[in-house]
Design a protein around this motif. Structure first.
Motif, PDB file in Angstrom:
ATOM      1  N   CYS A 110       9.210   2.881   2.918  1.00  0.00           N
ATOM      2  CA  CYS A 110      10.080   3.747   3.718  1.00  0.00           C
ATOM      3  C   CYS A 110      11.490   3.184   3.627  1.00  0.00           C
ATOM      4  N   ASP A 111      12.415   3.953   3.107  1.00  0.00           N
ATOM      5  CA  ASP A 111      13.835   3.588   3.219  1.00  0.00           C
ATOM      6  C   ASP A 111      14.698   4.795   2.906  1.00  0.00           C
ATOM      7  N   ASP A 112      15.948   4.722   3.287  1.00  0.00           N
ATOM      8  CA  ASP A 112      16.876   5.825   3.063  1.00  0.00           C
ATOM      9  C   ASP A 112      16.330   7.142   3.612  1.00  0.00           C
ATOM     10  N   GLY A 113      15.566   7.084   4.689  1.00  0.00           N
ATOM     11  CA  GLY A 113      15.050   8.305   5.305  1.00  0.00           C
ATOM     12  C   GLY A 113      13.963   8.994   4.513  1.00  0.00           C
ATOM     13  N   ARG A 114      13.372   8.309   3.554  1.00  0.00           N
ATOM     14  CA  ARG A 114      12.285   8.952   2.799  1.00  0.00           C
ATOM     15  C   ARG A 114      11.118   7.984   2.639  1.00  0.00           C
ATOM     16  N   ILE A 115       9.974   8.583   2.304  1.00  0.00           N
ATOM     17  CA  ILE A 115       8.769   7.777   2.082  1.00  0.00           C
ATOM     18  C   ILE A 115       8.351   7.971   0.626  1.00  0.00           C
ATOM     19  N   ARG A 116       8.126   6.851  -0.064  1.00  0.00           N
ATOM     20  CA  ARG A 116       7.608   6.938  -1.433  1.00  0.00           C
ATOM     21  C   ARG A 116       6.281   6.185  -1.496  1.00  0.00           C
ATOM     22  N   ALA A 117       5.426   6.626  -2.404  1.00  0.00           N
ATOM     23  CA  ALA A 117       4.110   5.982  -2.513  1.00  0.00           C
ATOM     24  C   ALA A 117       3.752   5.827  -3.985  1.00  0.00           C
ATOM     25  N   ARG A 118       2.937   4.833  -4.278  1.00  0.00           N
ATOM     26  CA  ARG A 118       2.470   4.582  -5.643  1.00  0.00           C
ATOM     27  C   ARG A 118       1.273   3.653  -5.587  1.00  0.00           C
TER      28      ARG A 118
ATOM     29  N   GLN B 272       2.488   4.616  13.015  1.00  0.00           N
ATOM     30  CA  GLN B 272       3.070   3.404  12.414  1.00  0.00           C
ATOM     31  C   GLN B 272       4.035   3.768  11.298  1.00  0.00           C
ATOM     32  N   LEU B 273       3.606   4.721  10.479  1.00  0.00           N
ATOM     33  CA  LEU B 273       4.424   5.143   9.342  1.00  0.00           C
ATOM     34  C   LEU B 273       5.726   5.774   9.834  1.00  0.00           C
ATOM     35  N   ASP B 274       5.623   6.630  10.849  1.00  0.00           N
ATOM     36  CA  ASP B 274       6.828   7.285  11.383  1.00  0.00           C
ATOM     37  C   ASP B 274       7.772   6.264  11.996  1.00  0.00           C
ATOM     38  N   ARG B 275       7.193   5.258  12.643  1.00  0.00           N
ATOM     39  CA  ARG B 275       8.037   4.194  13.221  1.00  0.00           C
ATOM     40  C   ARG B 275       8.763   3.439  12.111  1.00  0.00           C
ATOM     41  N   ALA B 276       8.044   3.145  11.028  1.00  0.00           N
ATOM     42  CA  ALA B 276       8.651   2.411   9.913  1.00  0.00           C
ATOM     43  C   ALA B 276       9.813   3.223   9.352  1.00  0.00           C
ATOM     44  N   LEU B 277       9.611   4.527   9.242  1.00  0.00           N
ATOM     45  CA  LEU B 277      10.653   5.401   8.703  1.00  0.00           C
ATOM     46  C   LEU B 277      11.853   5.458   9.651  1.00  0.00           C
ATOM     47  N   ALA B 278      11.546   5.535  10.950  1.00  0.00           N
ATOM     48  CA  ALA B 278      12.617   5.657  11.952  1.00  0.00           C
ATOM     49  C   ALA B 278      13.400   4.357  12.110  1.00  0.00           C
ATOM     50  N   SER B 279      12.840   3.239  11.666  1.00  0.00           N
ATOM     51  CA  SER B 279      13.515   1.942  11.877  1.00  0.00           C
ATOM     52  C   SER B 279      14.849   1.881  11.129  1.00  0.00           C
ATOM     53  N   GLY B 280      14.988   2.682  10.092  1.00  0.00           N
ATOM     54  CA  GLY B 280      16.247   2.715   9.350  1.00  0.00           C
ATOM     55  C   GLY B 280      16.396   1.577   8.362  1.00  0.00           C
ATOM     56  N   VAL B 281      15.473   0.611   8.380  1.00  0.00           N
ATOM     57  CA  VAL B 281      15.531  -0.468   7.374  1.00  0.00           C
ATOM     58  C   VAL B 281      14.327  -0.328   6.441  1.00  0.00           C
TER      59      VAL B 281
END
Ligand SMILES: C[S@@+](CC[C@H](N)C(=O)[O-])C[C@H]1O[C@@H](n2cnc3c(N)ncnc32)[C@H](O)[C@@H]1O
Length: 382
Positions: A319-327, A263-272
């Motif tokens: 997920c945006d700009d090709g990166r994943i951030r967490a907090r 799911q996470l990889d899909r979110a990242l790949a969506s580009g939005v």
């Protein structure tokens, strides 16, 4: 930013009905009780009481164990008593000692007060008990039956609704509301109707003793218009919050179960830009217990909980700009997820703010009950 909740204007009344708020926490039930005047509150916890007083300075608050109060301490006659009694022993996630256990058993301290008020001729015509849906099944249904039986024995008609805050706010938070009325009548339907008369509620009602079912009513409540925002609408601007560094993000994301990682990889790949929420949980996988990060990208936060340990604090993953951030989710964001606007004064520490909100009742859900069921009953409308 706060999710907009369209609330009908409260009609002017000659006298506002009076609500007493038990297990008041930060007073979110009172915030939702539009058209009521909160005349009294009670909670045992000093931090909660400080938050209550900061936000409701005009309401007399008894900082005490509900068991130690007596009707003589409570002047006047309320129109409504609201009790969000402790849920730890009823929650499906807990050890489920039930309504006989120390914490959730505080409900009976509240009920003792109702009996004393009744003996004084001051019992309220309307009582609402809010709790987790686990109350429907704890002790094999005996706890739910005991609460309803107590109400019926005192001459009330009783019904319940299961309301998920997700209909109003971007948080999955199903809760049970048992509503009892005596001498007044709210709107009813002849048979259960989805979604508020959920399948598990209908099943639990069918298991009640015959005498309780004879006094049972299916309360009517309109389903709200579609909510107007998802999780991203309540978040602070990216620049205003602390993000984990790359190591900490990597360690957290490594806990994803395979399906959540997809799911996470899909979110990242969506580009939005995609915003997810997640909790760490211990899961049994084969012979082992494993820490897992469970993520959702459906626009909702998971149900806020009391952050007793670090693992129950919710994470935000973007997920945006090709990166994943967490907090971590912040206390202010948690308040917005409960429908509390930014003028509400939160306790100074993040832990206290998250505890306050994790224990609370969602404001627009209370407002929907007040508008659709409680005030109409007290004003004689049907
Ligand atoms: C589920 S929370 C309700 C929170 C509240 N509805 C709100 O919106 O913030 C239960 C509350 O009951 C309080 N409580 C627990 N045991 C109590 C007792 N014996 N007497 C009085 N209050 C108690 C807790 O401190 C907690 O604030």
């Amino acid at each position: 930013m706060t999710i907009r909740v369209d609330a009908p204007a409260v009609p002017p009344a000659a006298r506002s009905p009076v609500a007493w708020e038990f297990f008041a926490g930060g007073g979110l039930a009172g915030l939702g009780l539009a058209g009521f005047r909160v005349g009294l509150a009670n909670d045992i916890d000093a931090m909660k009481a400080a938050a209550y007083r900061a936000n409701h300075p005009d309401v007399p608050l008894h900082l005490d164990d509900v068991w130690s109060l007596s009707a003589a301490d409570l002047p006047g006659r309320p129109d409504l008593c609201w009790a969000s009694s402790p849920c730890q022993d009823l929650s499906l996630a807990g050890a489920r000692g039930g309504l006989q256990a120390t914490r959730s058993g505080a409900f009976w301290g509240f009920w003792q007060l109702i009996r004393q008020l009744d003996a004084d001729g001051r019992a309220p015509p309307v009582i609402v008990v809010e709790n987790v849906a686990g109350l429907l099944s704890s002790a094999g249904g005996a706890d739910f039956a005991a609460v309803c039986q107590a109400m019926v024995d005192a001459g009330y008609r009783v019904g319940a609704l299961e309301l998920d805050a997700a209909l109003w706010l971007p948080q999955s938070r199903p809760r049970l509301f048992i509503v009892a009325m005596r001498g007044v009548a709210g709107p009813t339907v002849p048979a259960p109707v989805a979604p508020f008369h959920s399948r598990r509620l209908v099943a639990a009602q069918a298991r009640l003793p015959r005498a309780v079912r004879a006094a049972w009513v299916w309360w009517a409540l309109a389903v709200p218009a579609r909510r107007n925002g998802d999780l991203s609408a309540v978040l602070e601007p990216d620049a205003a919050v602390d993000w984990f560094d790359a190591d900490r993000t990597g360690t957290l994301l490594a806990l994803c179960a395979p399906l959540h990682r997809i799911q996470l990889d899909r979110a990242l790949a969506s580009g939005v830009r995609q915003v997810g929420a997640g909790y760490r949980r211990v899961r049994t996988e084969g012979p082992r217990k494993v820490q897992r990060l469970e993520l959702r990208f459906d626009g909702l936060a998971g149900c806020l909980r009391t952050p007793a340990g670090g693992s129950s604090r919710q994470y935000v993953v973007v997920c945006d700009d090709g990166r994943i951030r967490a907090r971590r989710l912040t206390g202010r964001e948690a308040a917005r997820l409960m429908g509390v606007d930014d003028t509400y004064a939160l306790p100074a520490g993040e832990g206290a703010a998250l505890k306050l909100m994790g224990d609370a009742v969602a404001v627009p859900v209370v407002r929907a009950l007040a508008d659709g069921l409680l005030r109409p009953a007290l004003s004689g409308g049907d």
